[in-house]
Every structure is written in structure tokens, then in C-alpha cells.
Design a protein around this motif. Structure first.
Motif, mmCIF file in Angstrom:
data_model
loop_
_atom_site.group_PDB
_atom_site.id
_atom_site.type_symbol
_atom_site.label_atom_id
_atom_site.label_comp_id
_atom_site.label_asym_id
_atom_site.label_seq_id
_atom_site.Cartn_x
_atom_site.Cartn_y
_atom_site.Cartn_z
ATOM 1 N N ASP A 440 0.814 -1.207 0.000
ATOM 2 C CA ASP A 440 0.000 0.000 0.000
ATOM 3 C C ASP A 440 0.849 1.259 0.000
ATOM 4 O OD1 ASP A 440 -2.563 1.027 -0.166
ATOM 5 O OD2 ASP A 440 -2.711 1.359 1.984
ATOM 6 N N VAL A 441 2.057 1.195 0.613
ATOM 7 C CA VAL A 441 2.963 2.343 0.552
ATOM 8 C C VAL A 441 3.300 2.671 -0.892
ATOM 9 C CG1 VAL A 441 5.272 3.178 1.104
ATOM 10 C CG2 VAL A 441 3.969 1.930 2.820
ATOM 11 N N PHE A 442 3.704 1.651 -1.644
ATOM 12 C CA PHE A 442 4.062 1.861 -3.041
ATOM 13 C C PHE A 442 2.839 2.249 -3.871
ATOM 14 C CE2 PHE A 442 7.666 -0.772 -1.683
ATOM 15 C CZ PHE A 442 8.719 -0.063 -2.240
ATOM 16 N N ALA A 443 1.671 1.694 -3.517
ATOM 17 C CA ALA A 443 0.458 2.025 -4.263
ATOM 18 C C ALA A 443 0.062 3.474 -4.051
ATOM 19 C CB ALA A 443 -0.689 1.099 -3.836
ATOM 20 N N MET A 444 0.000 3.896 -2.793
ATOM 21 C CA MET A 444 -0.414 5.257 -2.496
ATOM 22 C C MET A 444 0.571 6.275 -3.070
ATOM 23 S SD MET A 444 -3.277 5.681 -0.770
ATOM 24 C CE MET A 444 -3.092 7.173 0.187
ATOM 25 N N VAL A 445 1.867 6.052 -2.813
ATOM 26 C CA VAL A 445 2.871 7.008 -3.281
ATOM 27 C C VAL A 445 3.013 6.931 -4.792
ATOM 28 C CG1 VAL A 445 5.293 7.675 -3.163
ATOM 29 C CG2 VAL A 445 4.097 6.965 -1.088
ATOM 30 N N GLY A 446 3.160 5.713 -5.319
ATOM 31 C CA GLY A 446 3.395 5.544 -6.748
ATOM 32 C C GLY A 446 2.205 5.926 -7.608
ATOM 33 N N MET A 447 1.025 5.368 -7.291
ATOM 34 C CA MET A 447 -0.151 5.629 -8.121
ATOM 35 C C MET A 447 -0.587 7.086 -8.036
ATOM 36 S SD MET A 447 -2.660 2.340 -7.751
ATOM 37 C CE MET A 447 -2.055 0.660 -7.915
ATOM 38 N N GLN A 448 -0.617 7.635 -6.822
ATOM 39 C CA GLN A 448 -1.085 9.008 -6.693
ATOM 40 C C GLN A 448 -0.126 9.976 -7.384
ATOM 41 O OE1 GLN A 448 -2.518 10.454 -2.974
ATOM 42 N NE2 GLN A 448 -3.564 8.564 -2.431
ATOM 43 N N GLU A 449 1.175 9.786 -7.201
ATOM 44 C CA GLU A 449 2.123 10.672 -7.862
ATOM 45 C C GLU A 449 2.050 10.510 -9.378
ATOM 46 O OE1 GLU A 449 6.889 11.839 -7.873
ATOM 47 O OE2 GLU A 449 6.151 10.184 -6.618
ATOM 48 N N PHE A 450 1.912 9.263 -9.847
ATOM 49 C CA PHE A 450 1.857 9.010 -11.286
ATOM 50 C C PHE A 450 0.637 9.673 -11.918
ATOM 51 C CE2 PHE A 450 0.228 6.274 -14.745
ATOM 52 C CZ PHE A 450 1.260 6.463 -15.666
ATOM 53 N N PHE A 451 -0.554 9.408 -11.380
ATOM 54 C CA PHE A 451 -1.766 9.957 -11.969
ATOM 55 C C PHE A 451 -1.847 11.475 -11.796
ATOM 56 C CE2 PHE A 451 -3.489 5.513 -11.334
ATOM 57 C CZ PHE A 451 -3.547 5.214 -12.691
ATOM 58 N N TYR A 452 -1.269 11.989 -10.700
ATOM 59 C CA TYR A 452 -1.253 13.439 -10.488
ATOM 60 C C TYR A 452 -0.365 14.128 -11.516
ATOM 61 C CZ TYR A 452 -0.578 17.921 -8.070
ATOM 62 O OH TYR A 452 -0.527 19.264 -7.756
ATOM 63 N N ASP A 453 0.857 13.623 -11.688
ATOM 64 C CA ASP A 453 1.821 14.276 -12.572
ATOM 65 C C ASP A 453 1.521 14.077 -14.053
ATOM 66 O OD1 ASP A 453 3.671 15.661 -10.915
ATOM 67 O OD2 ASP A 453 4.456 13.741 -10.236
ATOM 68 N N GLN A 454 0.891 12.966 -14.408
ATOM 69 C CA GLN A 454 0.686 12.667 -15.820
ATOM 70 C C GLN A 454 -0.602 13.259 -16.383
ATOM 71 O OE1 GLN A 454 3.262 10.983 -17.708
ATOM 72 N NE2 GLN A 454 4.069 11.793 -15.782
ATOM 73 N N MET A 455 -1.422 13.839 -15.531
ATOM 74 C CA MET A 455 -2.628 14.522 -15.983
ATOM 75 C C MET A 455 -2.305 15.961 -16.389
ATOM 76 S SD MET A 455 -5.749 13.385 -16.196
ATOM 77 C CE MET A 455 -6.725 11.935 -15.829
#
Length: 540
Positions: A440-455
Motif C-alpha cells: 500500500d505504501v508503493f500504491a499510495m505514493v506511486g499511483m497518486q504521484e503518477f496519476f497526479y503528474d501525468q494529468m
């Protein structure tokens, strides 16, 4: 309105107000009196409380449904997954309202109001008397009135609606308080995503341990009522921070982000239609159409990655359902007569997060930075890939532990005694909770940063909503799987994989099925990420 997120544009500590930024009353703001950690911490307090309250309900919800509301294991698990799925999907609607109309600040205020109402109603619903009778298969069987059931579910889904307005805006609004073009604030923002979840994990750990104990030992009304008080207090704290917040004004004459996105999709398909058998004559507008098409393509490129993440959402859904029910059958004694509530075992997930985030941020990231040359150590996609691997391993471990539990029940002749405590320590469940916490650490940090920055910048609330929708769709898929498998495996008079007597059930088979789905997910994810191109090259 704070719908636009261009962040700050070249204004330094020179006494001038920040360009394109205002306070909640529309007045100019200055760098040294606004934003940064001094503003973000007020938002963190609000999100910490909302997470605490959410887990205070969800962590032990299956116990309430199979207890006072009298649901079976399968129907309760499906109900929990559908509710959590709805709560995770509502941020898509919340992102639309925030980016198109309300803005993030007002969306959080709306969410806080709905939270207070929802937790107040669920407290009242839990105090409506319930007639109880003994049962062979459950600790107790309940016969609640239809009014109690309806009122409880209305309040439950009101909380889900509140999460829809809150979740896509809380993190984005807090991140808006840091300027990526200012060296010091940029450095603070880089660590913010990691430490954000560190603080949220504290709320989760305390909630699942403390609130579940209160619910089962002091009463459900007291447990739910304490959550209502916490949310009202956090709302007041959030409002106190209003003078320090940075709100971003929309670009003059700009369309709603969602309207523009729909228009750009139409433009893209129109341009594609012209490319078949027709040589287009160059017009000055072509450059603008190209820019619009690129914006749409940047959104569409996220969809395969999003799809590949869904199996993780299915796996994550079972922390609060079948993991909880497994724990209730084990020996949960600590010392003497003190016994852990089953939901309290979920604290090992957040505890793993609390230990792992500092190690990751202060030890692993610098080491990986030296190895990869990437400022973040791993790219967001590499972090998400780590989620896939760890969640697959978690399901394999969970299946092996459950097989061991069933074997022990057979050895001691407890198969037909649903209320028996299997002579097997609760410690056996710790590895699967810890592993899903690390994932969940990698999911929260990775997914949120990825979808935030790539939008695109003014659709970043939607980007964060995509992460929550992974959990939402995963919950719906899980609920559908449980209902289908329960119907198939119980046909012909046999025991369901999810029988109310877990000693006659086969959760191990279900966990192996989820492990298989996770393996397929990992293969698809690797295939999709090989060809993915980041919008910001610095993320490579």
C-alpha cells in the motif's frame, strides 16, 4: 475558484503578491504568509481525521453486518466491498465538481459537512434496538427492523458521497500549497507525498485498534459517536487554516476542464477521420488542434495502466472482510484474559507503513537515487510495479496460512464447531497484513504521484480520482466474484467457499484465485509500461 493548478509563476520573495493566486476571499497572497507546510498541515489534519473515521467504520464493518444486522459471511463481505467500491468511485464525480465548478477548497468544506451528517446518522442508526437470538453458525444472530437496516445503509452511503468530494481534493489541495518552481518549496513537495501517507497511516493504525475495541467492548453507538465528534473537530481546524491557503484562479476565458477535455476528444477523432484518404491542407489552427490532441492522448495513455492496476484493488478489498473473519477464529490472547479484537490485527498493515516510509524516504530512495540517477529513486511506474509483485506474494502467503488453519481445525476435530477457537496463534496472520501494508505504501505514493503528474494541470483532481477508482472498481469486482463463487460452490447442497462456518469453507481456494489474477495483472502491466512515455521527462 481553485480549479486551475498552474502553481506559481515566477514570483519570488520580492514583496509582490503571487500571480494567479488568492486567498479564500479572493485577496492577493504573499509567499511568506501563505502556502507551504504552514498551510498544508491544516489540510493534513482534516484528511487524517477523515481517514481515521473511515477506517473506524470500515475496519470492523463486516462484524457489525454479521452481528447486529444478521448478514451471512458472503453477503456481508459483498456488501462491504460494494460500499467501499462506491466510496472509491465517488471521487470521479467529486473531481468533476471540483475541477469544473466548486474548486478544491469548497469541495472539502462540502465533504466535511456531509461527513458530520453521515457519522451523526450512523451513530443514531446503531442505537436503534435490535432483537437478538442465539445461532449455531454465528456468535449471535440478529433480526433488525427494516427501518434500522435502511437508516444504517443511508448513513453509510452518505459517508461514501462525502468521500467522493473529499478524496480527490485533499491531497491535491495540500500539494497546491507548494510551488514546484521554487527550490525550497519544490524540495518540500517531493517529500510531501511520502510523509502525507505516513501521517495517514497513523490515523489508520489508531482507528482500527482503538475504535474496534470501543465498538466491541463499550458499544457500537459510542464507537460511531466518537467518530462524529472527531470529524466535527477536524472541520473546525480546517476552517481555522483558511487565511493561509493558496487558491488558484482559473485562466480567464477558459472552459471547464472537463468540457475542454470532451471537446478535445471530439477534435482528436475529427482529425483522425480526416487522415483517412485525405491530405489535409495546413491551417493556422492545426497547431492548436495538435496541442489539444496531445492533451487527450496524455489522458488516454493512462487507461491501460489504470486497467492493469485493478487486480490490486480486488486484493486490497479483503483486508477488512475475510482477513477479519479469519482472525476471529484464531487464538487472539495477548496475556491473561486480554484478547485482541479481530479488526485490531489490521494495525499491522499501518504499523508496517509507519516503519517502512521513513526507511524508504531516508535510506532506500538515496541508495536507489545513486543507482538509477532518478531523483525519486524509482520512477512512479516502477513503484506501481512493486505493488503488483508484493500483492501477488501476499495472496500466496494468505492462501498457505488459510490452508494451515483449515488443517489445524481438522486435526482437532473442530470442523463442525463454527464458534470454536482454532488452536493457532493470531501471529500467523501478521505476515499477510505487513505485506499488504508495504504494497500500500508503493500504491499510495506511486499511483497518486503518477496519476497526479501525468494529468494535464487542471485535471489533476481527476488524476487522483483515478487512483481511488482502482480501489472502487476492485471492490465491485470482488463483490461480484464473491457472489458468483458463493452461488456456484454452494449449489447442490455443498459448502460454499465462504460458508458462515469458516472451518468448512475454502478461503484458501479463493486466495489462490486472486493470486492467479494478480499474476495476469503483472504480465499486462509490464506489457503496457514498456511502451509508456512520460509527459515529464524528469520522471524517467
Amino acid at each position: 475558484m481553485d480549479t486551475e493548478v498552474p502553481f506559481l509563476s515566477g514570483v519570488d520573495e520580492d514583496g509582490l503578491p503571487l500571480a494567479g493566486v488568492s486567498d479564500f476571499r479572493g485577496r492577493p497572497v504573499y509567499r511568506n504568509t501563505s502556502g507551504g507546510w504552514q498551510a498544508a498541515l491544516f489540510v493534513v489534519a482534516m484528511e487524517l481525521a477523515s481517514t481515521f473515521a473511515n477506517y473506524g467504520v470500515s475496519a470492523n464493518l463486516i462484524t457489525y453486518l454479521t452481528g447486529p444486522l444478521g448478514h451471512s459471511n458472503a453477503s456481508a463481505a459483498a456488501a462491504v466491498n460494494i460500499w467501499s467500491g462506491t466510496a472509491s468511485l465517488m471521487p470521479l464525480l467529486g473531481a468533476f465538481l471540483a475541477d469544473s465548478w466548486l474548486g478544491r477548497y469548497r469541495s472539502i468544506i462540502l465533504a466535511s459537512t456531509l461527513y458530520a451528517l453521515g457519522y451523526g446518522m450512523i451513530t443514531l442508526a446503531s442505537t436503534i434496538p435490535t432483537q437478538q437470538t442465539s445461532s449455531l453458525d454465528n456468535d449471535y444472530s440478529s433480526h433488525p427492523s427494516s427501518v434500522k437496516v435502511a437508516f444504517f445503509y443511508i448513513s453509510l452511503y452518505l459517508i461514501a458521497i462525502a468521500q467522493g468530494a473529499d478524496k480527490p481534493c485533499g491531497l491535491a489541495f495540500a500539494a497546491d500549497q507548494f510551488d514546484p518552481d521554487h527550490p525550497q518549496e519544490c524540495a518540500a513537495r517531493c517529500s510531501f507525498f511520502n510523509w502525507w501517507y505516513f501521517s495517514i497511516a497513523i490515523g489508520i493504525a489508531v482507528a482500527v485498534a482503538l475504535v474496534s475495541y470501543i465498538q466491541e467492548n463499550l458499544g457500537w453507538g459510542i464507537g460511531f459517536g466518537s467518530l462524529c465528534v472527531i470529524m466535527i473537530s477536524a472541520f473546525i481546524v480546517f476552517l481555522l487554516g483558511s487565511p493561509s491557503y493558496r487558491l488558484y484562479a482559473p485562466t480567464p476565458g477558459s472552459q471547464s476542464p472537463f468540457t475542454r477535455l470532451a471537446h478535445n476528444i471530439a477534435t482528436l477523432f475529427r482529425s483522425l477521420s480526416f487522415s483517412f484518404g485525405t491530405i489535409r491542407q495546413h491551417h493556422p489552427k492545426d497547431g492548436d488542434d495538435t496541442t489539444k490532441s496531445e492533451e487527450v492522448r496524455s489522458v488516454l495513455r493512462l487507461l491501460p495502466i489504470w486497467t492493469a492496476c485493478l487486480a490490486y484493488g480486488v486484493v486490497f478489498a479483503h483486508i477488512m472482510t475475510f482477513f477479519n473473519k479469519q482472525g476471529r477464529t484464531l487464538d487472539r490472547r495477548l496475556f491473561g484474559s486480554l484478547e485482541l479484537p479481530p479488526a485490531a490485527l489490521q494495525t499491522f498493515g499501518p504499523a508496517a507503513i509507519l516503519l517502512f516510509v521513513p526507511i524508504y524516504d531516508r535510506v532506500l530512495v538515496p541508495a536507489l537515487r545513486c543507482m538509477t540517477g532518478n531523483p525519486s529513486g524509482l520512477t512512479p511506474l516502477q513503484r506501481v510495479g512493486t505493488v503488483m509483485v508484493v500483492s501477488l506474494a501476499t495472496m500466496c502467503v494468505a492462501a498457505l496460512v488459510e490452508a494451515r488453519r483449515l488443517e489445524t481445525a481438522h486435526e482437532y476435530g473442530l470442523v463442525d464447531d463454527a464458534r470454536a477457537t482454532v488452536p493457532m496463534s493470531w501471529v500467523w496472520l501478521v505476515p499477510q497484513y505487513v505485506m499488504i501494508g508495504v504494497a500500500d505504501v508503493f500504491a499510495m505514493v506511486g499511483m497518486q504521484e503518477f496519476f497526479y503528474d501525468q494529468m494535464p494541470s487542471d485535471l489533476r483532481s481527476l488524476g487522483l480520482a483515478l487512483y481511488f477508482s482502482v480501489m472502487g472498481i476492485g471492490g465491485f469486482i470482488s463483490g461480484a466474484l464473491i457472489s458468483l463463487i458463493d452461488r456456484v460452490t454452494s449449489s447442490g447442497g455443498g459448502d460454499s467457499w465462504f460458508a458462515d462456518n469458516l472451518n468448512r469453507a475454502h478461503l484458501d481456494y479463493f486466495y489462490w484465485l486472486l493470486a492467479g489474477l494478480s499474476a495476469i495483472e503483472l504480465v499486462l502491466y509490464i506489457r503496457f509500461t514498456i511502451s509508456y512515455v512520460y509527459r515529464h521527462k524528469s520522471l524517467h
